[in-house]
Design an enzyme around this catalytic site. Structure first.
Site, PDB file in Angstrom:
ATOM      1  N   HIS A   1     -11.602 -68.319   5.227  1.00  0.00           N
ATOM      2  CA  HIS A   1     -12.551 -68.383   6.343  1.00  0.00           C
ATOM      3  C   HIS A   1     -13.819 -69.044   5.791  1.00  0.00           C
ATOM      4  CE1 HIS A   1     -14.045 -67.394  10.212  1.00  0.00           C
ATOM      5  NE2 HIS A   1     -14.792 -66.370   9.869  1.00  0.00           N
TER       6      HIS A   1
ATOM      7  N   ASP B   1     -19.280 -59.981  14.622  1.00  0.00           N
ATOM      8  CA  ASP B   1     -18.311 -59.579  15.642  1.00  0.00           C
ATOM      9  C   ASP B   1     -17.223 -58.649  15.081  1.00  0.00           C
ATOM     10  OD1 ASP B   1     -17.685 -61.978  14.256  1.00  0.00           O
ATOM     11  OD2 ASP B   1     -16.224 -62.596  15.759  1.00  0.00           O
TER      12      ASP B   1
END
Lengths: 304, 304
Positions: free
Chosen positions: B146, B70
C-alpha cells in the site's frame, strides 16, 4: 436579523444507541451569506452530516467542549474527509488544551492539504472569553464544571440599529438607502434645514443568543453566560440523580428545571441523554409544566 | 467443522457514504464456544455493531491493517464503550507500529479499566506470521503493498482428523468415545488381537481459510497467503484504473479478476468501494462471468 439554523447531529451521552449518535451540533448563521460552525464532533459526525444533508466543506470553525471521547472522536475523520475533498481554506479548531488536537490529527498517515489553526479555549476561571467576532455575531466561551477541564459556548448576535421607516416618512424624509446610510454613519442628518437624529427615527433590534452547555453540572458560570438566551442547549444526562451511583459531572432534569427558573431563557433543549432512558414518556411527563423545555433527537432542526 | 460468520460493518473507502461506513469486518468462529474478532475498525464501527445486532463486549481481539484513518478511527470509541460497559477481560490489539495505538488511546481523559495488550504486526518482508493459535485455528498475517506500511490477515482453520465410523463398524469395533480417544492419541489400537491403525479408520477434514486483504495492490505476498482460500475479502477501490489520476495503492476489479485466475480461491467479496461508484450496475456487468465474485454491502453476512 440573521437566520440561525441549529441541527442536532448527535444527542447521546457516552455510549451511543441506534437512535442517538455521539454529540455534535451544526449551526448555520445566515445574513447576506451563510456561515457554518460545528460544536463538538463525536464519532460518526461526518456520516450524520451526510444523513442530515449538510455539507462538511462549508464548516469554517469547530468548537470542542472538552476531551472526553464522545465529544471529539469524529474530528480526525471529518478533517481527513475535508482534505480528500480538496479543501484549501484554513480550518480553525477551538478546544481547551489544543496540544491534544495536534496529537489527535497526527496519529495516522495523513496531512490535510489545508492549514489548521489550533486555538486555546481557557477552561478555568469565570471570565467570559470572546473567541470570534464577525460583523454580525460573537462566539463566546466560559469554563464550566465537569470531571475534566470543560467549556460552554455561546453565539451572541449583535444588536442592530434599524431605521423606523414609518417615523422617517412621518418626518417627510424619502425612503432612500443614502439617507439610511448617512443616519447610521453620522448619527444625524439635516433635511430641509431641520436636524434629525438617528435615535429619533430608529430602534434597536436585539440580537439572538444561543448557548451550548457542553457537559457540565449546573454552575454559576453557566448561569452567567445563559442569561437572556433565546436557546439553551443543555446537558441533561440524568433524568433522576438517583439513577447514578456516582457523580459524573452532569446535570439532571430536576436541576435544569430549577435553573431555568433563575435565568431568563426562552427555550431549552435537553441533550446528552443517557442510553438508559429508552422510553422518554416519563421524562416528558416530568417536564410537562415547562412548555419551553424540549428533549433533543438526532436530526432535530431549530430555526431562530 | 467450525461455523464462521463474517459480517461486513463498513465497506466504504476513504470517504463514507449514506450506504457505506468506514471499513470493519466482524468475524465469529463457533466450535464448542463462540470467539469474536474484529478486522479494522473505521469510524462508527460501534454503532454499526449496534445496527447489526452484534455485541461489542464479546470481541476478544482487534486486528488493524494499517494507519489510514478510515481503518482505525473507530478504535478509541469502541475501547471506551467496552470500558463504560464494565469490561474486565484483557483486549489484544494487533497493528503495525503499535506505538500509534498507545498514543491514539491516550489522547482524551480516559482509562479503560481493563488491560490492553499491544501487539506488533510486521509490515515488511514476505514471511507469513502466526499471530494467534487456538485449538481450532490460527490467525496469520503478511505485509502487503500500500502507500504506507500495511498488512493482510488470514484465519486458517486447522485440518482435523475425523474417525470414519462406517469403517470402524466394518472392522467390528464398537462406536465408543474411549476407542476414538485411544486411536487419536496413540495412533493405533489392538482390538481382539488385531492391530488397527488410525489412518485405516479416519480421514482428514480440511480446515477453512478466510483472507482479508486490507488496502493493497495485487502483490506476491497477497498471492502467497490467499492460495486455496474459501473466502477472500478483497480491496477493490477502483472499478477502472482510468478513473483515478494517481496510484493510491489499491486494486482494481480488472486486477482482481486477473488475480483470481492465478490463485485457487472459492469466493471473493470486493470491498473498500470508492464513493464515486454510486450505481453498481456497470461493475456487476463487468464481473458477471465470475460467479464467485460478489460486491460487499454494509451488514452483509457470509456463513462458512
Amino acid at each position: 436579523m440573521g437566520k440561525i439554523e441549529v441541527t442536532f447531529l448527535g444527542t447521546a451521552a457516552g455510549i451511543p444507541t441506534k437512535k442517538r449518535a455521539h454529540p455534535a451540533i451544526h449551526l448555520a448563521y445566515t445574513l447576506d451569506k451563510e456561515v457554518c460552525y460545528l460544536f463538538d464532533c463525536g464519532e460518526g459526525t461526518q456520516r450524520q452530516m451526510l444523513f442530515a444533508g449538510l455539507n462538511f466543506m462549508k464548516i469554517k470553525k469547530i468548537f470542542i467542549t472538552h476531551w472526553h471521547g464522545d465529544h471529539y472522536l469524529g474530528l480526525p475523520g471529518l478533517v481527513e474527509t475535508m482534505g480528500f475533498e480538496g479543501r484549501k481554506e484554513p480550518l480553525t479548531i477551538y478546544t481547551p488544551e489544543p496540544e491534544r488536537t495536534k496529537t489527535l490529527l497526527s496519529i495516522g498517515y495523513f496531512s490535510p492539504g489545508f492549514e489548521i489553526l489550533y486555538r486555546n479555549v481557557p477552561a478555568e476561571g469565570s471570565k467570559i472569553e470572546k473567541l470570534v467576532e464577525t460583523d454580525y455575531f460573537e462566539i463566546l466561551s466560559i469554563s464550566v464544571e465537569h470531571t475534566v477541564p470543560a467549556v460552554c459556548y455561546a453565539l451572541v448576535e449583535k444588536d442592530r440599529v434599524r431605521i423606523d421607516k414609518e417615523k422617517l416618512k412621518s418626518l417627510g424624509l424619502p425612503e432612500k438607502d443614502k439617507i439610511y446610510r448617512i443616519l447610521k454613519e453620522e448619527k444625524e442628518i439635516v433635511f430641509k434645514g431641520k436636524k434629525i437624529k438617528l435615535e429619533d427615527v430608529s430602534f434597536v433590534e436585539k440580537g439572538k443568543k444561543i448557548v451550548y452547555s457542553g457537559d457540565t453540572r449546573i454552575c454559576e458560570n453557566l448561569k452567567k453566560i445563559s442569561q437572556n438566551a433565546d436557546l439553551l442547549i443543555q446537558d441533561c444526562t440524568y433524568f433522576d440523580l438517583n439513577d447514578f451511583e456516582q457523580d459524573y459531572g452532569h446535570a439532571s432534569v430536576e436541576e435544569v428545571m430549577d435553573f431555568i427558573e433563575k435565568v431568563n431563557v426562552k427555550k431549552v433543549i435537553l441533550t446528552h441523554i443517557s442510553r438508559r432512558y429508552k422510553n422518554l414518556k416519563d421524562l416528558k411527563e416530568k417536564i410537562k409544566k415547562y412548555p419551553n423545555l424540549e428533549i433533543a433527537k438526532d436530526f432535530m432542526r431549530i430555526i431562530l
